[in-house]
Write an enzyme that holds these catalytic residues in place. Structure first.
Site, PDB file in Angstrom:
ATOM      1  N   HIS A 251      41.702  94.842  45.633  1.00 21.01           N
ATOM      2  CA  HIS A 251      42.361  94.882  44.160  1.00 21.01           C
ATOM      3  C   HIS A 251      43.573  94.311  44.534  1.00 21.01           C
ATOM      4  CE1 HIS A 251      39.108  97.549  42.656  1.00 21.01           C
ATOM      5  NE2 HIS A 251      39.382  98.519  43.964  1.00 21.01           N
TER       6      HIS A 251
ATOM      7  N   GLU B 220      32.538  91.588  50.056  1.00 23.84           N
ATOM      8  CA  GLU B 220      32.150  90.602  48.972  1.00 23.84           C
ATOM      9  C   GLU B 220      32.322  89.150  49.298  1.00 23.84           C
ATOM     10  OE1 GLU B 220      31.253  90.850  45.799  1.00 23.84           O
ATOM     11  OE2 GLU B 220      30.957  93.204  45.578  1.00 23.84           O
TER      12      GLU B 220
ATOM     13  N   GLY C 191      33.526  96.564  50.604  1.00 28.25           N
ATOM     14  CA  GLY C 191      33.527  95.880  49.581  1.00 28.25           C
ATOM     15  C   GLY C 191      34.759  94.860  49.486  1.00 28.25           C
TER      16      GLY C 191
ATOM     17  N   TYR D 266      31.204  87.985  33.734  1.00 27.91           N
ATOM     18  CA  TYR D 266      32.090  88.651  32.632  1.00 27.91           C
ATOM     19  C   TYR D 266      33.515  88.666  33.226  1.00 27.91           C
ATOM     20  CZ  TYR D 266      30.762  92.453  36.232  1.00 27.91           C
ATOM     21  OH  TYR D 266      30.381  93.192  37.222  1.00 27.91           O
TER      22      TYR D 266
ATOM     23  N   GLY E 133      39.230  40.744  31.078  1.00 22.46           N
ATOM     24  CA  GLY E 133      39.671  40.744  32.466  1.00 22.46           C
ATOM     25  C   GLY E 133      38.604  41.100  33.409  1.00 22.46           C
TER      26      GLY E 133
ATOM     27  N   LYS F 227      39.448  58.760  15.588  1.00 23.20           N
ATOM     28  CA  LYS F 227      40.039  58.798  14.237  1.00 23.20           C
ATOM     29  C   LYS F 227      38.916  58.201  13.135  1.00 23.20           C
ATOM     30  CE  LYS F 227      43.521  57.850  10.950  1.00 23.20           C
ATOM     31  NZ  LYS F 227      45.041  57.236  10.764  1.00 23.20           N
TER      32      LYS F 227
ATOM     33  N   ASP G 292      66.908 109.182  50.332  1.00 19.30           N
ATOM     34  CA  ASP G 292      65.639 110.017  50.354  1.00 19.30           C
ATOM     35  C   ASP G 292      64.481 109.086  51.453  1.00 19.30           C
ATOM     36  OD1 ASP G 292      65.216 108.310  48.451  1.00 19.30           O
ATOM     37  OD2 ASP G 292      64.707 109.913  46.984  1.00 19.30           O
TER      38      ASP G 292
ATOM     39  N   PHE H  83      65.371  97.462  46.819  1.00 21.07           N
ATOM     40  CA  PHE H  83      66.382  98.651  47.468  1.00 21.07           C
ATOM     41  C   PHE H  83      65.976 100.102  47.367  1.00 21.07           C
ATOM     42  CE2 PHE H  83      68.473  97.603  43.530  1.00 21.07           C
ATOM     43  CZ  PHE H  83      68.318  98.827  42.897  1.00 21.07           C
TER      44      PHE H  83
ATOM     45  N   ILE I 170      48.245  52.093  27.807  1.00 23.04           N
ATOM     46  CA  ILE I 170      48.813  52.061  26.531  1.00 23.04           C
ATOM     47  C   ILE I 170      47.806  51.768  25.722  1.00 23.04           C
ATOM     48  CG2 ILE I 170      50.435  50.773  25.086  1.00 23.04           C
ATOM     49  CD1 ILE I 170      51.794  52.801  27.061  1.00 23.04           C
TER      50      ILE I 170
END
Length: 507
Positions: free
Chosen positions: A269, A321, A298, A215, A37, A139, A461, A456, A128
């Site tokens: 954080h 940062e 930072g 790291y 094609g 293979k 308190d 909840f 396909i």
């Protein structure tokens, strides 16, 4: 195990770009080329002599091109074992020419899905013939070299130039591994498109692009990011993002997406230590910074408006940062680039995944992304006193920040800025006391604030402590068997409490 000289090749690709140098090299080595094609037309335009697959198989391309290479003369040429007498005998008997190199890519299934195309168009992009050719050649890597992506063209050209048109077993095995990566990635995306997950809950993910990190969370841990950060960000300045940077950036993007008004959030954080909205982005930044100027040092900062010169000059006074924004004015960028390691990210409009997952124990857990964000319409007043209009706005703001803060959490805020939060505490009382103490340490008048809780109140308190601090409006999910105790306290002390019915734990 000897080097294999490439004498014949099958080339059938969707993407024709970058192919020219490889075609030129094959021409120089007088390689017999089979094709189909549009690829055949392209190769002939490059001056290559091409044998049409239809002529090889004596069978036309049928069903609109759905079937063209699926034929024993094609797959036999790839799969027969060159050191097997029976295979060689059958190859001779059926006049099957050997194929030493297969260059095939796949229909753009992922791209078609992302484009929002119809299901019919997506299904047509399920390859396909290509996937079958890739698997067959991979293979039989003992005898055949498979090139399964245009990203490999440069590497294979260099390889064939270095080895005078031949390949070693190590080369072929390496390319076979890449081919199975291509095929497994492709099949994973097809599966995830076809699978609703309800009747067949299977976890499959394939993220092929990887970036080694300096790291992990700590220097003794290795780290890698899998994905395409460039789809979401353009990095304008600074060093490479670290593991911890990425975790904070992810949290910042999630929080920033909650606001439409000019907003700045400062995170440490993964928790906001400052968040504010204002008429201008500069005002929003100064308010966010005033929440906790100590913790902001930072941090990771996100803004949802263009960073102008005035805002940049204020930002430049702080060590941070990462800064994320949708755009930067040129003069602002010049100021911010004065620190060479400062990471500046320009955020692009990209739809983020609706599923979240992480490794756990000896497996993976997955969940829907928390897309629930409460508005005033979701508030159900539980107390006799209805919150004022101003308090309702503040409760919406506080609830947004609370949703993105580590549990157990309490957030104290006005309608414009977060005053303080208690984060990651083992009791909600501790979280509230932490927030109150922090807000007071920066001189805030808590009578101007409302309180948001991510879950909840099991006892009254917390509302009692809040009341004693001067806080008179509260938003919480509700659902405790002792909700009435908290409601009764609020009613007795002229406090307003609304419930949302939605909990936002964040572990």
């Amino acid at each position: 195990m000897q080097p294999v000289k490439i004498k014949s090749a099958l080339i059938s690709v969707y993407y024709k770009d970058r192919l020219e140098p490889l075609v030129e090299l094959l021409k120089q080595h007088n390689v017999t080329i089979y094709s189909t094609g549009g690829t055949q037309t392209f190769l002939e335009e490059q001056g290559a002599k091409v044998v049409a697959v239809e002529d090889l198989t004596a069978y036309p391309s049928i069903f609109g091109g759905r079937v063209k290479t699926l034929h024993p003369k094609v797959f036999g040429g790839i799969l027969h074992r060159r050191d097997n007498e029976s295979d060689l005998s059958e190859r001779e008997k059926f006049e099957i020419p050997p194929i030493d190199l297969v260059v095939v890519d796949l229909y753009p299934f992922e791209e078609t899905v992302v484009s929002g195309a119809s299901e019919a168009d997506v299904i047509e992009k399920i390859d396909i013939g290509g996937i079958s050719l890739i698997r067959a050649a991979a293979k039989n890597f003992k005898d055949v070299l498979i090139v399964s992506s245009r990203d490999q063209y440069g590497e294979v050209v260099e390889l064939l130039q270095t080895k005078d048109g031949a390949t070693d077993i190590e080369d072929r095995k390496r390319f076979a591994a890449k081919a199975f990566d291509v095929s497994s990635h492709y099949d994973t995306h097809i599966f995830n498109y076809m699978n609703s997950g309800e009747e067949n809950p299977v976890f499959k993910q394939s993220l092929r692009q990887s970036t080694p990190l300096r790291y992990g969370e700590n220097p003794h841990q290795k780290g890698t990011f899998y994905g395409r950060l460039e789809d979401l960000f353009e990095q304008l300045n600074g060093k490479q993002l670290s593991y911890n940077n990425l975790v904070d950036v992810d949290a910042a993007v999630a929080l920033g997406a909650e606001f439409e008004e000019p907003t700045v959030a400062i995170l440490k954080h993964t928790n906001a230590c400052g968040c504010a909205t204002a008429d201008t982005i500069k005002e929003a930044y100064l308010l966010a910074l005033s929440s906790d100027p100590v913790s902001a040092f930072g941090g990771v900062i996100i803004a949802n408006r263009t960073i102008d010169l005035g805002t940049a000059e204020e930002l430049n006074k702080l060590f941070f940062e990462v800064l994320i924004a949708p755009e930067y004015d040129a003069d602002a960028l010049e100021v911010l680039r004065s620190k060479k390691n400062r990471i500046l990210l320009k955020q692009k409009e990209v739809e983020l995944p609706k599923k979240l997952f992480k490794t756990l124990l000896n497996g993976v857990i997955e969940q829907d992304k928390d897309l629930a964000t409460e508005t005033e319409a979701d508030f159900k007043t539980a107390t006799k006193r209805e919150p004022t209009a101003q308090e309702k706005k503040a409760l919406v703001f506080a609830a947004k920040v609370c949703k993105h803060t580590k549990s157990n959490t309490i957030v104290l805020a006005t309608d414009k800025m977060m005053y303080a939060s208690g984060v990651g505490q083992t009791s909600r009382v501790d979280a509230l006391r932490q927030a109150i103490e922090k807000a007071r340490s920066f001189g805030f008048d808590l009578s101007q604030t409302v309180m948001a809780s991510d879950a909840f109140f099991p006892f009254p308190d917390c509302v009692e402590i809040a009341d004693q601090a001067g806080i008179k409006a509260v938003v919480q999910p509700g659902g405790s068997i002792k909700d009435q105790d908290s409601i009764a306290y609020c009613d007795a002390h002229n406090m307003a409490m609304v419930m949302t019915g939605v909990r936002h734990f964040k572990h």
